[in-house]
Design an enzyme around this catalytic site. Structure first.
Site, mmCIF file in Angstrom:
data_model
loop_
_atom_site.group_PDB
_atom_site.id
_atom_site.type_symbol
_atom_site.label_atom_id
_atom_site.label_comp_id
_atom_site.label_asym_id
_atom_site.label_seq_id
_atom_site.Cartn_x
_atom_site.Cartn_y
_atom_site.Cartn_z
ATOM 1 N N ASN A 9 0.870 -1.175 0.000
ATOM 2 C CA ASN A 9 0.000 0.000 0.000
ATOM 3 C C ASN A 9 0.909 1.227 0.000
ATOM 4 O O ASN A 9 1.506 1.550 1.026
ATOM 5 C CB ASN A 9 -0.885 -0.042 1.260
ATOM 6 C CG ASN A 9 -1.731 1.206 1.426
ATOM 7 O OD1 ASN A 9 -1.816 2.029 0.523
ATOM 8 N ND2 ASN A 9 -2.353 1.330 2.586
ATOM 9 N N LYS A 11 0.132 4.271 -0.260
ATOM 10 C CA LYS A 11 -0.501 5.457 0.338
ATOM 11 C C LYS A 11 -0.224 6.687 -0.538
ATOM 12 O O LYS A 11 -0.170 6.561 -1.756
ATOM 13 C CB LYS A 11 -0.035 5.634 1.791
ATOM 14 C CG LYS A 11 -0.225 4.338 2.601
ATOM 15 C CD LYS A 11 -0.050 4.508 4.070
ATOM 16 C CE LYS A 11 -0.208 3.161 4.767
ATOM 17 N NZ LYS A 11 -0.100 3.252 6.196
ATOM 18 N N HIS A 97 -9.478 0.970 5.161
ATOM 19 C CA HIS A 97 -8.201 1.240 5.833
ATOM 20 C C HIS A 97 -8.442 2.210 6.995
ATOM 21 O O HIS A 97 -9.250 3.135 6.881
ATOM 22 C CB HIS A 97 -7.197 1.824 4.845
ATOM 23 C CG HIS A 97 -5.811 1.822 5.395
ATOM 24 N ND1 HIS A 97 -5.380 2.763 6.300
ATOM 25 C CD2 HIS A 97 -4.778 0.974 5.204
ATOM 26 C CE1 HIS A 97 -4.127 2.491 6.636
ATOM 27 N NE2 HIS A 97 -3.734 1.410 5.978
ATOM 28 N N GLU A 99 -6.815 4.619 8.060
ATOM 29 C CA GLU A 99 -6.588 6.039 7.746
ATOM 30 C C GLU A 99 -7.812 6.645 7.065
ATOM 31 O O GLU A 99 -8.137 7.813 7.267
ATOM 32 C CB GLU A 99 -5.333 6.182 6.859
ATOM 33 C CG GLU A 99 -4.073 5.899 7.666
ATOM 34 C CD GLU A 99 -2.895 5.415 6.852
ATOM 35 O OE1 GLU A 99 -2.928 5.480 5.611
ATOM 36 O OE2 GLU A 99 -1.926 4.937 7.477
ATOM 37 N N GLU A 169 -5.293 -5.206 10.628
ATOM 38 C CA GLU A 169 -4.302 -4.154 10.831
ATOM 39 C C GLU A 169 -4.577 -3.437 12.148
ATOM 40 O O GLU A 169 -5.390 -2.488 12.181
ATOM 41 C CB GLU A 169 -4.362 -3.133 9.685
ATOM 42 C CG GLU A 169 -4.089 -3.730 8.323
ATOM 43 C CD GLU A 169 -3.504 -2.691 7.361
ATOM 44 O OE1 GLU A 169 -2.479 -2.975 6.770
ATOM 45 O OE2 GLU A 169 -4.076 -1.600 7.245
ATOM 46 N N GLY A 175 2.353 2.157 10.825
ATOM 47 C CA GLY A 175 3.299 3.255 10.649
ATOM 48 C C GLY A 175 3.985 3.672 11.936
ATOM 49 O O GLY A 175 4.597 4.740 11.992
ATOM 50 N N SER A 215 3.437 -2.154 10.388
ATOM 51 C CA SER A 215 4.882 -2.179 10.617
ATOM 52 C C SER A 215 5.529 -3.525 10.296
ATOM 53 O O SER A 215 6.488 -3.934 10.960
ATOM 54 C CB SER A 215 5.219 -1.732 12.041
ATOM 55 O OG SER A 215 4.764 -0.400 12.241
HETATM 56 P P1 PGA Z 1 2.755 0.180 7.683
HETATM 57 O O1 PGA Z 1 1.316 0.368 7.035
HETATM 58 O O2 PGA Z 1 3.338 -1.111 7.113
HETATM 59 O O3 PGA Z 1 3.554 1.387 7.250
HETATM 60 O O4 PGA Z 1 2.575 0.106 9.147
HETATM 61 C C1 PGA Z 1 0.482 -0.730 6.804
HETATM 62 C C2 PGA Z 1 -0.825 -0.248 6.225
HETATM 63 O O5 PGA Z 1 -1.266 0.841 6.604
HETATM 64 O O6 PGA Z 1 -1.445 -0.921 5.385
#
Ligand code: PGA
Length: 255
Positions: A9, A11, A97, A99, A169, A175, A215
């Site tokens: 992803n 983003k 997601h 976010e 997740e 992140g 992460s």
């Molecule tokens: P990250 O994000 O690996 O940077 O923690 C995962 C995601 O948001 O799908």
């Protein structure tokens, strides 16, 4: 037989040239790998879907979108519909997601509309669920994830649910550099599989791909993937560097 998947992803990252370099590096990197039942997907920003789709033409890498609108078409300035994605031969779309839930206020009802419309257009939703840190601290994490599934993907007919990929997740791990332990991931994935079995059938539960995201990196991927119910990963930060992403893919192939 359920598929193993590593999905990236991106983003809101990368410029045109950077996206072009990254997609070629990944596509070329996996070309010589024997993927068998493993699928590799990258989800770039909308504006790079055409570029990346052209780049992977005839290659093993698949392209997905990061979002889709919950209405079929109309006066929604700036938005992208499932029909548009389908017409560009896009097969996957991330829905739910954390976010998008947080910054764009996407509700359970809206996410249900998104997965429904995605399925109407032959898109495979990569449906994200996961608890906040407070939920885990207060022991409510299983209930929160259950509710997230019940108000969205579990409302689909079995025929459509069977085409959904789940991504667990935990929000506190996205992140942040803090990853769920392999035990925490396995425990939640097993719980999700159990819930799928209750909502549908044991066969559908056994066939559903459940990814871990949060992460995940080359250093922890093997220990996460080495669990019976963790079928792969949805990778954010570590999918932005081809070397890291390819390393994670190798861990998926070797565990
Ligand atoms: P990250 O994000 O690996 O940077 O923690 C995962 C995601 O948001 O799908």
């Amino acid at each position: 037989m359920r598929k193993k998947i590593v999905a990236g992803n991106w983003k809101m990252n990368k410029t045109f040239e950077e996206a072009e370099d990254l997609v070629y590096e990944i596509a070329d990197g996996i070309e010589s790998m024997s993927l068998d039942d493993t699928e590799i997907i990258v989800c770039p920003p909308y504006v790079f879907l055409e570029l990346t789709s052209d780049a992977v033409n005839d290659k093993k890498l698949k392209i997905g979108a990061q979002n889709v609108h919950h209405e079929r078409s109309g006066s929604y300035t700036g938005e992208v519909s499932a029909a548009m994605l389908q017409s560009m031969d896009i097969k996957y779309v991330i829905v739910g997601h954390s976010e998008r839930r947080k910054y764009f206020h996407e509700s359970g009802e809206m996410l249900f509309q998104k997965v429904r419309i995605a399925r109407e257009h032959e898109l495979t939703p990569i449906f994200c669920c996961g608890e906040q840190l407070e939920d885990r601290k207060s022991g409510k994490h299983f209930d929160v994830v259950k509710a997230q599934l019940e108000e969205t993907v579990f409302r689909l007919d079995e025929e459509h649910f069977a085409r959904v990929i789940i991504a667990y997740e935990p929000v506190w791990a996205i992140g942040t550099g803090e990853t769920a332990s392999p035990e925490q991931a396995q425990e939640m994935h097993a719980c999700i599989r159990d819930l799928i079995g209750k909502a549908y059938t044991d066969q559908t539960a056994a066939d559903t791909t459940i990814l871990y995201g949060g992460s995940c990196n080359p250093g922890n991927a093997a220990s996460l993937f080495n669990n019976p119910d963790v079928d792969g990963g949805l990778i954010g930060g570590a999918s932005l560097k081809s070397a890291d992403f390819l390393e994670i893919i190798k861990h998926r192939l070797n565990t």
